[in-house]
Design an enzyme around this catalytic site. Structure first.
Site, PDB file in Angstrom:
ATOM      1  CG  ASN A 155      29.659  39.949  15.932  1.00 28.30           C
ATOM      2  OD1 ASN A 155      30.053  40.675  16.844  1.00 28.30           O
ATOM      3  ND2 ASN A 155      30.033  38.693  15.828  1.00 28.30           N
ATOM      4  CD  GLU A 201      35.469  36.341  20.900  1.00 27.25           C
ATOM      5  OE1 GLU A 201      36.149  36.005  19.905  1.00 27.25           O
ATOM      6  OE2 GLU A 201      34.293  36.680  20.837  1.00 27.25           O
ATOM      7  CB  CYS A 211      33.706  35.168  17.243  1.00 30.59           C
ATOM      8  SG  CYS A 211      32.698  35.329  18.693  1.00 30.59           S
TER       9      CYS A 211
HETATM   10  O1  G3H Z   1      30.757  36.886  17.711  1.00 30.20           O
HETATM   11  C1  G3H Z   1      31.082  36.551  18.843  1.00 30.20           C
HETATM   12  C2  G3H Z   1      30.087  36.299  19.869  1.00 30.20           C
HETATM   13  O2  G3H Z   1      30.696  36.270  21.134  1.00 30.20           O
HETATM   14  C3  G3H Z   1      29.320  35.026  19.603  1.00 30.20           C
HETATM   15  O3  G3H Z   1      28.231  34.960  20.431  1.00 30.20           O
HETATM   16  O4  G3H Z   1      27.775  32.513  20.304  1.00 30.20           O
HETATM   17  O5  G3H Z   1      26.086  34.108  21.210  1.00 30.20           O
HETATM   18  O6  G3H Z   1      26.605  34.066  18.777  1.00 30.20           O
HETATM   19  P1  G3H Z   1      27.121  33.848  20.173  1.00 30.20           P
END
Ligand code: G3H
Length: 496
Positions: A169, A264, A298
């Site tokens: 993603n 993570e 996430c």
């Molecule tokens: O999908 C996991 C990422 O660490 C979320 O990052 O809060 O910038 O969308 P973000």
């Protein structure tokens, strides 16, 4: 365009090359891995299916290149990182284009991801110069029974070879959030991109290549996780693994040796809404938090826990905003685009059908075309429904009505995940108490969960992860403390 201009050399016919020993190479396997465009569901790109021997070679290079890199002055390491950041930002268009095609990220957001990544690299270079440029000096006489006969000097030293495994993603941003701290700290770096996102990663790595990093210091191995995944993560040359993704991370951490891990692994971020909340603010944040990049973050809002007395009003406000979301191709900057794969769409559909059978209220009609799922708000979700606990990683958001704040906190804390959460209230005292009670790595007060700005600490509790990210924490995690103690024959007190 991807694979053209300065990126021509990373392509061999129609298959992208892998990066080893400072060169773009074709794998001896003669095999490739197809990358399916989530929107068209047709093969968009192909990458090399690297072999275990090629992994061994890359590790050998990484080990030897790291030795001289660790002796490269900090300011020079930072200079090269700044250069890579500039090249990356100059070439945002072709990299963003591959993000659109590989992971169906809306075009504007894809550009933002590349620019954000350049900024992260530069920030990391500056932060590294500051925090790695100083150590500690301790004196022995502060500990009982000691005279001032020992001077202890501490500094931070690199770990060796860092293995970075980013998710689909944010293939570029979550790759550089591992690469830049590893490099500034004097480590070498082996990157294993996700299959979808690999071509964007290869373009990004070429920017580091053009910046002039030493041969073998950075490598990028592509291929099937089933063939080289365990081989990479269990490789004896690896001294640290930084992984972002799903529960594969749990099995990686069980198999990895005695090395630092940064993991993570997702979340089920709760949004707790109290009676005094500004419901317009909540509704906008639910839309932003729950539906940006079609919920494939996430840190997406993955369950709304709203006090019954304001639930009807909030649901109506969110419904009105959901109706305005555009659905369609990422090239046209639609809000909701196809989810990453057919299996992901099938999983999301399974959660929706379970909620339907168990009596959730559908605020919109459920609609799917291939990998494209229309945004869906499910009201009156109960704890016996799978969607109350599992992360859809798609544009489907459950609302659970609660009768007390405790009920909301208990639901949040009963989850296996503990990444982020948020609370909406005008009462800062209550917000602080709730934040303290929520078992998550971060709580946002009056805003949706988010990782950024990228220098903030970012960490999950429970199954959401190990270690903390964010620029400073990542640099620290990718170093070890080394001390030298000067022993004096007699106590010495300056000015004594
Ligand atoms: O999908 C996991 C990422 O660490 C979320 O990052 O809060 O910038 O969308 P973000």
């Amino acid at each position: 365009m991807a694979g053209t201009g300065i990126f021509t050399e990373i392509l061999d016919g129609e298959v992208y090359k892998y990066y080893s020993d400072g060169e773009w190479k074709t794998s001896s396997s003669g095999k490739s891995v197809a990358i399916v465009n989530p929107t068209t569901r047709k093969t968009q790109y192909k990458v090399q299916a690297c072999t275990q021997e090629e992994v061994n070679k890359v590790m050998e290079m990484a080990k030897s290149a790291q030795k001289s890199w660790a002796k490269t002055p900090l300011w020079k390491r930072a200079e090269l990182l700044h250069k890579a950041a500039a090249i990356l930002k100059e070439n945002k268009a072709p990299i963003a284009e591959s993000l659109v095609k590989e992971i169906a990220k809306p075009a504007k957001d894809s550009v933002t991801e590349v620019v954000r990544s350049g900024d992260l690299i530069s920030y990391c270079a500056e932060e590294g110069v500051r925090i790695l440029g100083e150590g500690k000096f301790l004196l022995s006489d502060s500990f009982p029974g000691n005279e001032r006969t020992k001077y202890c000097l501490t500094s931070k030293i690199p770990l060796g070879v860092v293995l970075a495994i980013p998710p689909f993603n944010y293939p570029v941003n979550l790759a550089v959030s591992k690469i830049a701290p590893a490099l500034i700290a004097g480590n070498s770096l082996v990157l294993k991109p996700p299959t979808q996102g690999a071509v964007s990663c290869l373009h990004m790595v070429h920017c580091f290549h053009l910046a002039g990093f030493p041969k073998g210091l950075i490598s990028c191995i592509t291929g099937k996780g089933s063939e080289i995944g365990d081989f990479l993560t269990m490789h004896p040359a690896v001294n640290c693994i930084s992984f972002t993704g799903g529960d594969t991370g749990i099995s990686i951490s069980k198999k990895a040796g005695m090395i630092p891990l940064q993991m993570e692994l997702g979340g089920k971020d709760a949004c707790i809404v109290l009676e005094d909340a500004d419901l317009d603010l909540v509704a906008s944040n639910i839309i932003k938090g729950g539906f940006s990049y079609s919920g494939q973050r996430c840190t997406a809002v993955k369950v709304v826990l709203v006090m019954e007395s304001v639930a009807d009003e909030l649901v109506e406000k969110v419904k009105a905003k959901v109706a305005k979301l555009t659905v369609g191709p990422p090239e046209e900057n639609c809000d909701i685009t196809a989810v990453v794969s057919e299996s992901s769409a099938n999983f999301i559909e399974g959660l929706v059908m379970d909620a339907k059978e168990k009596g959730a209220t559908f605020c919109q009609e459920y609609k799917r075309d291939g990998n494209l799922i229309w945004p869906l708000l499910l009201d009156n979700v109960r704890p016996d429904m799978r969607i109350a606990w599992e992360e859809p990683f798609g544009p489907v958001l459950p609302v659970l009505r609660i009768n007390s704040v405790e009920e909301g906190i208990n639901h949040c804390n009963a989850s296996n995940f503990g990444l982020q959460g948020c609370v909406f209230t005008k009462d800062i005292n209550k917000a602080m108490l709730i934040s303290d009670a929520m078992e998550t790595g971060t709580v946002q007060i009056n805003s949706a969960p988010a990782r950024g700005p990228d220098h903030f600490p970012f960490q999950g509790l429970k199954d959401s992860g190990i270690g903390s990210q964010g620029v400073t924490n990542s640099i620290n995690l990718m170093t070890k403390v080394k001390t030298t103690v000067i022993n004096l024959p007699t106590p010495s007190y300056s000015m004594g």
